[in-house]
Write an enzyme that holds these catalytic residues in place. Structure first.
Site, short mmCIF file in Angstrom:
data_model
loop_
_atom_site.label_atom_id
_atom_site.label_comp_id
_atom_site.label_asym_id
_atom_site.label_seq_id
_atom_site.Cartn_x
_atom_site.Cartn_y
_atom_site.Cartn_z
N GLY A 136 1.51 6.90 12.71
CA GLY A 136 2.22 5.78 13.34
C GLY A 136 3.69 6.15 13.45
O GLY A 136 4.03 7.33 13.56
N ILE A 138 6.05 5.99 11.15
CA ILE A 138 6.55 6.78 10.00
C ILE A 138 6.06 8.23 10.15
O ILE A 138 6.83 9.18 9.95
CB ILE A 138 6.09 6.18 8.65
CG1 ILE A 138 6.65 4.75 8.49
CG2 ILE A 138 6.54 7.05 7.48
CD1 ILE A 138 6.15 3.99 7.27
N ARG A 217 -0.83 4.22 -0.01
CA ARG A 217 -1.27 3.36 -1.10
C ARG A 217 -2.16 4.19 -2.02
O ARG A 217 -2.97 5.00 -1.55
CB ARG A 217 -2.07 2.15 -0.57
CG ARG A 217 -1.25 1.07 0.10
CD ARG A 217 -0.37 0.30 -0.88
NE ARG A 217 0.36 -0.78 -0.25
CZ ARG A 217 1.61 -0.67 0.22
NH1 ARG A 217 2.25 0.48 0.16
NH2 ARG A 217 2.22 -1.71 0.75
N GLU A 246 -0.83 1.02 -10.30
CA GLU A 246 0.64 1.00 -10.30
C GLU A 246 1.10 -0.17 -11.14
O GLU A 246 0.57 -1.26 -10.94
CB GLU A 246 1.18 0.82 -8.88
CG GLU A 246 1.37 2.12 -8.16
CD GLU A 246 1.92 1.95 -6.75
OE1 GLU A 246 2.63 0.95 -6.50
OE2 GLU A 246 1.65 2.81 -5.92
N HIS A 265 6.84 4.68 -6.33
CA HIS A 265 6.72 3.84 -5.12
C HIS A 265 8.11 3.45 -4.58
O HIS A 265 8.46 2.27 -4.54
CB HIS A 265 5.87 2.59 -5.41
CG HIS A 265 5.29 1.98 -4.16
ND1 HIS A 265 4.09 1.33 -4.12
CD2 HIS A 265 5.78 1.90 -2.90
CE1 HIS A 265 3.85 0.89 -2.90
NE2 HIS A 265 4.87 1.22 -2.13
C1 DGY Z 1 5.66 -1.05 2.14
O1 DGY Z 1 6.55 -1.55 2.81
O2 DGY Z 1 4.46 -1.24 2.36
C2 DGY Z 1 6.09 -0.19 1.00
O3 DGY Z 1 5.06 0.59 0.52
C3 DGY Z 1 6.64 -1.05 -0.10
O4 DGY Z 1 5.58 -1.77 -0.65
#
Ligand code: DGY
Length: 311
Positions: A136, A138, A217, A246, A265
């Site tokens: 995507g 990112i 995740r 986590e 995270h």
């Molecule tokens: C998100 O924005 O999903 C990051 O992982 C922070 O939780």
């Protein structure tokens, strides 16, 4: 929010007890959620007055969006604003793992930097293949950083991107991605379909020299299978910004390994980006409370409509 609303804020480090949560939700007109709270049918049964839910994150695996939609409640997340910060962190842990930057620092700090000491040797990025699953915005930003370092980028998505040639990336099957990549970055959202996406089978298809990077995740990866693959040197290294569970307990087996780098995270955790995320989530909440459209709404079918713009 406190300027415009009456706010009940759970700011303890302990999770909010369900009975307190349900009681608060009964009075609430809006919910500003944290990723640690599950918004599901059970919670929504208590949410008769709620007309908007927002969360300062792009991921929303803790939210049952269909249940919100069935009740006509728009849910807003915070995409776009965290793309560059998350791409920096992704590429940062990839680079740090490849070049053993963190290990070198630990040695220096421990006073181990002496003549003829065993310096940590890493691997080049230049000329290597980076495979991104979940390409995507990112992913595209990570690809740009990798290309600057001379990497070739391949990717896999459910559907091929129309602009992939423009991005200089090549679409491949999931298996080809696992087999050809020197570095594998996971960026898919967590869902029923992606839970455990990377397990023993997938790890066994990777090169013995492969670096595995997860910034999405923890639940996307079978942690036990990853532990075994790293321990047996079936793959070379892992860099993780997310884990399951986590926070990762200090006694977790992954922490015994010497071929792993784990960060807590922090993908989007910069002052600038977290500020933008918080403001966007607040704007979405305030908009929903007065029946105005949320700027970034996941379930658009129940987003409010701007009456003025329609005329
Ligand atoms: C998100 O924005 O999903 C990051 O992982 C922070 O939780």
């Amino acid at each position: 929010l406190t300027e415009q609303c009456e706010v009940k804020n759970w700011d303890s480090t302990l999770p909010i007890p369900s009975d307190v949560l349900y009681q608060w939700v009964e009075d609430a007109e809006g919910i500003f959620c944290s990723g640690k709270v599950r918004v599901d049918e059970r919670l929504l049964l208590h949410a008769e007055k709620v007309r908007v839910i927002t969360q300062a994150s792009v991921g929303y695996d803790n939210i049952d969006v269909d249940a919100c939609t069935r009740r006509g409640i728009p849910f807003g997340n915070t995409p776009h604003v965290l793309v560059e910060a998350t791409a920096d962190l992704t590429f940062g842990i990839l680079l740090s793992a490849a070049r053993r930057i963190h290990e070198g620092w630990l040695q220096v700090r421990a006073g181990e930097w002496k003549n003829n000491f065993a310096i940590p040797f890493g691997n080049d990025l230049y000329g290597k293949v980076l495979g991104i699953t979940g390409m995507g915005s990112i992913g595209a930003a990570v690809a740009k950083r990798a290309q600057t370092s001379g990497m070739q980028v391949i990717y896999h998505n459910r559907n091929r991107r129309k602009d992939d040639e423009l991005l200089g990336t090549a679409y491949v099957s999931f298996n080809e991605l696992l087999e050809r990549s020197d570095f594998i970055v996971v960026l898919v959202p967590l869902s029923e379909q992606t839970k455990g996406l990377i397990g023993a089978r997938e790890l066994s298809r990777m090169k013995p020299t492969a670096y595995f990077i997860n910034v999405a995740r923890g639940g996307i990866v079978d942690s036990d299978a990853l532990y075994r693959a790293l321990k047996n040197r079936q793959i070379a290294y892992a860099a993780l910004d997310v884990t399951n569970p986590e926070p990762l307990p200090a006694s977790h087996p992954l922490l015994e390994l010497d071929n792993i780098l784990i960060t807590p995270h922090i993908g989007s955790a910069t002052h600038e980006t977290r500020d933008k995320m918080a403001r966007l989530a607040v704007d979405n909440l305030l908009a929903g409370l007065v029946h105005k459209p949320l700027q970034t709404c996941v379930n658009q079918s129940v987003n409010y409509v701007d009456e003025e713009r329609q005329i």
